[in-house]
Design an enzyme around this catalytic site. Structure first.
Site, PDB file in Angstrom:
ATOM      1  N   SER A 101     -79.899 -77.867  -1.466  1.00  0.00           N
ATOM      2  CA  SER A 101     -78.515 -77.664  -1.885  1.00  0.00           C
ATOM      3  C   SER A 101     -78.045 -78.769  -2.827  1.00  0.00           C
ATOM      4  CB  SER A 101     -77.631 -77.560  -0.636  1.00  0.00           C
ATOM      5  OG  SER A 101     -76.337 -77.155  -0.948  1.00  0.00           O
ATOM      6  N   ASP A 240     -73.491 -76.282  -7.139  1.00  0.00           N
ATOM      7  CA  ASP A 240     -74.451 -77.245  -6.615  1.00  0.00           C
ATOM      8  C   ASP A 240     -75.863 -76.724  -6.878  1.00  0.00           C
ATOM      9  OD1 ASP A 240     -74.206 -75.144  -4.844  1.00  0.00           O
ATOM     10  OD2 ASP A 240     -74.587 -76.357  -3.061  1.00  0.00           O
ATOM     11  N   ASP A 242     -78.221 -75.145  -5.293  1.00  0.00           N
ATOM     12  CA  ASP A 242     -78.660 -73.794  -4.947  1.00  0.00           C
ATOM     13  C   ASP A 242     -77.566 -72.764  -5.162  1.00  0.00           C
ATOM     14  OD1 ASP A 242     -77.068 -74.551  -2.791  1.00  0.00           O
ATOM     15  OD2 ASP A 242     -78.307 -73.527  -1.310  1.00  0.00           O
ATOM     16  N   ASP A 244     -74.613 -72.105  -3.946  1.00  0.00           N
ATOM     17  CA  ASP A 244     -73.852 -71.426  -2.897  1.00  0.00           C
ATOM     18  C   ASP A 244     -72.439 -71.979  -2.766  1.00  0.00           C
ATOM     19  OD1 ASP A 244     -74.441 -73.855  -1.694  1.00  0.00           O
ATOM     20  OD2 ASP A 244     -75.269 -72.990   0.148  1.00  0.00           O
TER      21      ASP A 244
END
Length: 446
Positions: A101, A240, A242, A244
């Site tokens: 992340s 960010d 990833d 999400d």
């Protein structure tokens, strides 16, 4: 929490804490769990962010899945919510995202989704932990060994899904700076916004395996503010690693966090399709709670972590929830936090209401909030540390109804978080620093 799984899957320094051997074991344990549930030959999706260690861990995870008799279906580089969505869309038995992340490049993680795109429940992770400790002698051979396959067109399927969320809204006339954190959003986020008609300036969109989250993305919003000003853009969006989560920026350079975005989307729903309530976390600013009270929108709060937000959303049947960090879940579109989808919904609200982001963000006023991360202490001793909790009680008594205190150990990092809100910045800072001193003095050094 178990030995390996935290609040968001398995996390650690790649090749030191999160090793290929552990990844092999997780792959095997996942397929073995699915076999226990009646799946004879599991189909497991694998996606990852661009960090270099993802190649190594992906190969190890694939080996574990195939060794246990499952098929590893490779999606390539894709946002975490893309893997979650494709679990259902492609009728897979499970999905795995290899990503840490917003964490730096040396870290990595393994997040697991069930066939419906939801993250695993605690009891499901507990079973994986058990199987990681048990050697499986019943290993398939010959044609029963699993296979690896590449899934073509996965990115396009996910992009089309996100674009549908705009419900026909044309973003023409909006100039958007999108900071992709040199991560999973790098190709997809700019493409989605351009297909919706926006003029897009993409930054942090040249991943090389080593530069993910490095001075870019939602954890470095100062970069977004600078680029919005340089380009004279109407709005800025930062994801960010990833993708999400998201943080936004007004044309005037003011940051708009997850609390404000959640409030904007809640107000939009209230005025259009209606809304039963919204789920937030204990980290949500008091200003958010006050804004929802003014709009007569009920709020339920949960522990920090989008999995807990989602759990409460499923319990209540509510369709909107999120975190101050920028994880926003729109249950009528997604099963987990989705930064790109949330950006589409936010920009669509601007267009539909004919308002700037600054105007929309005025729906709530944040109380001054100070968050200090305390490193170098044993966070696992926090729960039974009486001096710390006595200090928290005294701080809460001093603040009264003018503020609040939240002190907790991080679920993903080796630190203790101290958060204080108050009616003035000075008061919040003073109370936070006093609590930090007690934490440092009272917890063992590590």
């Amino acid at each position: 929490m178990g030995q390996y799984f935290g609040t968001d899957g398995v996390r650690g320094i790649a090749n030191a804490e999160l090793t290929p051997e552990l990844a092999v074991g997780i792959g095997r344990a996942l397929v073995r769990t699915l076999r226990e549930e009646g799946t004879s030959r599991a189909r497991v999706l694998i996606g990852r962010d661009p960090r270099a260690s993802g190649e190594m861990l992906g190969a190890a995870l694939t080996a574990g899945i195939c060794s246990a008799g499952g098929d590893a279906l490779q999606l390539g580089i894709l946002p975490t919510p893309g893997v979650a969505y494709l679990c259902d869309a492609l009728d897979a038995d499970a999905g795995v995202m290899i990503s840490a992340s917003h964490n730096p490049v040396q870290d990595n993680g393994i997040k697991i989704f069930g066939p419906n795109g939801f993250k695993l429940k605690d009891e499901e992770e507990d079973r994986l932990e058990e199987l990681l400790q048990i050697f499986d002698e019943d290993r398939p051979v010959g044609v029963d060994i699993g296979r690896e396959r590449n899934i073509a067109g996965a990115v396009e399927v996910y992009q089309t899904h996100v674009i549908r969320a705009a419900d026909g809204t044309d973003l023409s006339g909006l100039h958007v700076v999108v900071d992709c954190a040199n991560g999973s959003a790098s190709q997809i986020a700019p493409a989605v916004l351009r297909r919706l008609g926006a003029t897009v300036t993409a930054v942090g969109a040249v991943p090389d395996g080593t530069n993910i989250n490095h001075r870019v993305g939602s954890t470095h919003p100062e970069h977004l503010v600078e680029r919005v000003a340089q380009n004279g853009a109407d709005v800025g969006i930062a994801h960010d690693g990833d993708a999400d989560r998201l943080i936004a920026c007004t044309s005037e350079g003011k940051l708009v966090d997850g609390d404000h975005i959640l409030a904007i989307l809640a107000a939009q729903r209230k005025a259009t399709v209606g809304i039963d309530g919204v789920v937030a976390t204990v980290m949500s600013n008091l200003g958010f709670i006050q804004a929802m009270e003014r709009l007569d929108i009920p709020v339920h709060t949960t522990a920090v972590g989008d999995r807990y937000v989602l759990e409460e959303m499923l319990n209540t049947g509510w369709v909107l929830g999120g975190e101050q960090s920028g994880h926003i879940i729109s249950r009528d579109h997604a099963t987990t936090g989705d930064g790109i989808l949330s950006a589409v919904l936010l920009l669509s609200a601007m267009v539909r209401q004919g308002k700037s982001l600054a105007d929309l963000a005025a729906v709530m006023t944040s109380l001054p909030q100070v968050l200090i991360n305390v490193k170098g202490v044993d966070k696992d001793k926090l729960d039974e540390c009486t001096p710390v909790w006595d200090a928290v009680t005294m701080a809460e008594e001093r603040l009264g109804r003018d503020g609040r205190v939240l002190l907790r150990k991080s679920g993903t990092e080796p630190l203790v978080r101290v958060m204080v809100e108050a009616d003035t910045s000075e008061r919040a800072q003073a109370e936070a620093e006093a609590l930090v001193k007690v934490v440092r003095d009272s917890l063992p050094v590590v």
